[in-house]
Structures are given as C-alpha cells and as structure tokens.
Design a protein around this motif. Sequence first.
Motif, PDB file in Angstrom:
ATOM      1  N   GLY A 220     -14.603   5.485  -5.443  1.00 49.45           N
ATOM      2  CA  GLY A 220     -14.918   5.060  -4.084  1.00 49.45           C
ATOM      3  C   GLY A 220     -13.766   5.185  -3.123  1.00 49.45           C
ATOM      4  O   GLY A 220     -13.943   5.037  -1.910  1.00 49.45           O
ATOM      5  N   SER A 221     -12.561   5.456  -3.635  1.00 50.72           N
ATOM      6  CA  SER A 221     -11.379   5.639  -2.792  1.00 50.72           C
ATOM      7  C   SER A 221     -10.727   6.972  -3.123  1.00 50.72           C
ATOM      8  O   SER A 221     -10.809   7.433  -4.269  1.00 50.72           O
ATOM      9  CB  SER A 221     -10.364   4.509  -3.020  1.00 50.72           C
TER      10      SER A 221
ATOM     11  N   GLU B 119      -9.309   5.246  -8.242  1.00 44.96           N
ATOM     12  CA  GLU B 119     -10.271   4.163  -8.159  1.00 44.96           C
ATOM     13  C   GLU B 119     -11.546   4.714  -7.548  1.00 44.96           C
ATOM     14  O   GLU B 119     -11.522   5.247  -6.429  1.00 44.96           O
ATOM     15  CB  GLU B 119      -9.730   3.019  -7.298  1.00 44.96           C
TER      16      GLU B 119
ATOM     17  N   ARG C 269      -1.143   2.049  -5.290  1.00 44.59           N
ATOM     18  CA  ARG C 269      -1.931   1.049  -5.986  1.00 44.59           C
ATOM     19  C   ARG C 269      -1.656   1.087  -7.473  1.00 44.59           C
ATOM     20  O   ARG C 269      -2.122   0.257  -8.216  1.00 44.59           O
ATOM     21  CB  ARG C 269      -3.428   1.334  -5.771  1.00 44.59           C
TER      22      ARG C 269
ATOM     23  N   ARG D 277       0.816  -1.200   0.000  1.00 43.59           N
ATOM     24  CA  ARG D 277       0.000   0.000   0.000  1.00 43.59           C
ATOM     25  C   ARG D 277       0.860   1.265   0.000  1.00 43.59           C
ATOM     26  O   ARG D 277       0.580   2.226  -0.702  1.00 43.59           O
ATOM     27  CB  ARG D 277      -0.927  -0.016   1.230  1.00 43.59           C
TER      28      ARG D 277
ATOM     29  N   GLU E 144      -4.758   8.375  -5.116  1.00 47.08           N
ATOM     30  CA  GLU E 144      -3.472   8.161  -4.467  1.00 47.08           C
ATOM     31  C   GLU E 144      -2.357   8.748  -5.317  1.00 47.08           C
ATOM     32  O   GLU E 144      -2.257   8.468  -6.518  1.00 47.08           O
ATOM     33  CB  GLU E 144      -3.224   6.665  -4.266  1.00 47.08           C
TER      34      GLU E 144
END
Length: 394
Positions: free
Chosen positions: A251-252, A249, A16, A12, A255
């Motif tokens: 819903g997230s 992504e 990702r 992590r 990053e």
Amino acid sequence: MSLRSRRLPLPRHAGRAAVVLLAASLALAGPAGAVSGGNGDEALRNRLRELVDRPDGPPGAIAVLRDGGRVRVVEAGVADIGTGRPPHANDHMRLASASKAFSGAVALRLVDRGLLGLDDTIARRLPELPRAWGSVTLRQLLQHTSGLPDYSRAPEFADLIRADPHRVFDSRHLLDFVADEDLEFAPGSRYQYSNSDNIAVALMAEAVTGQRYEDLLASKVYRPLGLTRTSLPVGYRLPDPYLHGYDVEPGSPPEDVSTLFGASGSWASGGIVSTPTDFNTFVAAYAGGKLISDATRRQQRSFVTGASEPAGPGANRAGLGIFSYATRCGVVYGHTGNTAGYTQLGVGTPDGRRSLTVTVTSQVNQTSNPDLLAHLRAVEEDFVCALLRSPSKT
C-alpha cells in the motif's frame, strides 16, 4: 550481521526500515563464463518473479548458480526502482549475517596455523572481557552455543541507532553494551544465535595475530579467493553499482534503505559488502573446505540442531561458522543473512564443486513476515534442487 527485524520509531527521512541491527548483519557485464536462458532458467526466473510480484515482495531478486566453470545468473525485478535497471551479478550489496561465514573462515585458518585452538577460552585470549564469560570457547562462539548476551538487543545500542542510524561505533567495543550481563546459559548447553559471538571471534583473531580483522580478511580470504569486490566498510555508503535495498509495506511505495545504517555497528557479525559473483566464489570455497585442512573441516562439520537467521531451506543445523541445509534434493552448506533492505543465502556442495547464492532486495525474516519467509525458503529449495540436479560440467 543478520538483522532480525524489530521496528524502531525512526524519523521518516531515516526510513521505515526496522533497526534489525543484529537482532538476528564494474561494468554491467556479466561474470566470465556466465550463461543464461533455457527452459530450466526460465522456470527458476518465474519462481523469483513470484516473490517480486507479491504486494509485500522485494523489488528485485538475483541468483547465481555455479557448476564448475559454468555460471548461470537468474534475475527478476529491478536493482533500482528509480532507473528500472535489472539486478546484476557484479552489483554490490550487504551480506548481513552471511558475514559470519567470513569470520569463521578467518578463525579456522588461524586454527590450521596453530595460532588459535577451538578450545581456547575467552579468559585466555580476551582476558579484558567479563570474567563471567571466561569459560566460553572459540568452538562455542562459532557454533552459537556460547551463551553470550546479544549486544544488538541491548537497549542502549538500540537507542543510539535510533538517534543516529549513521553513527560510527568503535566496533571493537560493541560487547561493552552487554559487559555487565552474565551468560544466558551454561556454555555448550544449547544453541542460541547471538551477534556477540562473531564479534568475540574477530577479537580473538586480532589478539593472536596482532593484526586488524579487516587485514586478516584481506590476507586469509579475499586475496586467496580473488575477491576484488568484497570489503568490510565502516560507513554507510555502498560502492557503485549496487543493488538498492528497500523497506516494503503493501500500500506504500517501497522506500530505499540501502544506506540507512552504517556497517560499524555490525562489523564481523554482519558488515561485509560484496557482490553476487564474489559471494558465490567465497561460498563455493568455504562450503567445500578449500580454505582449511581436512582435520579442521571435520571439526567444522560437527553439527547441532539450530537455524541460521533467517532460516535457510530445508532442515537447518549449525556447525562451526557454517550451517547444513538438508533439502529434499540433498545437503548443502553455507549461511544466510538479513538486514534492512537485503536477505541473503549462500550455499555450496560439500565438495565445493557447485554453489548458489540467492539475494532479494528487502528484509525477510520470521519476525517481520513469516509468510514471505516461508515462500522464500521454498524458492531457495527449488534453486538448490536445480543446482544439484544439473548435469555436472568440467
């Protein structure tokens, strides 16, 4: 290099983002002469906002349109989620496989000088490479018709990236990862995009000049065009200020993967760092043939059916280190690229008078998100039409 996303299990903290590696690549003031505003620019800005506003869309997008001395900058979203500042034309970014146009420029300039020939073979210029590859020519390398196996797809290469995304590779030995493999098809028999091709192109350039590829870029491309914010680094850091690239992504939270990978594993195939302004300056000269003779340019513009990675707007065809994009409004020449956090398009008109770059701050390709790529290509085509339809300025 252009990174065709293939998600590998990374920790992590490493991000990702797909190890797309090659499956496919200062002030906040605007560039001199830049203008913005007007209904046309607002319509274009809305097209970029549509991309940014998608749940799977990039956090930021920026386009630079140049017509002679007139430069327009259109942006949407943010360059950095943490600060909320908007994208800027002098922000640094990764060019990914658009870097292949730079290796094309170096090689074709050496062809003009008679140091390289388009029909020079690997056996002649790089005899240390596998004998099975010996009949492959510079022309075939530049056009992705060589049949060379793609080193970026080699399991050992992927394993090393997975273990240490910041690993520093010996860029001149990237082809060692596939040195035990035969050609994938007879040279010249078909088109197949391979990151190995441009590594071999750079090695040929070094072999005939005795100079490092990085120095050839400086002398043959950067200095003649005044590209002061363009470089080919080894490590993973980006110069400030830079456009932050993100893995998105739905819903997230996005990053930040701007510095997830080092550039040594892509080198001449995708490691160049530049800015929207510099990239636009380069593609105008490259598309217009400013760097090479008319005779070499005619050879460069011998096209076969084949798409860049990712595909650009309209119908794609592959030349020597350059692609033709036939849109509904006309034909432009250039290159695309994608890597973790970045997707690029750089095109210019055949006379080099008009040029366009479009950058979005996430990786978009057919493998990772075909629907988003289709949307992006439609937006790119609208920008090409705006470029070609604008009244010509001197």
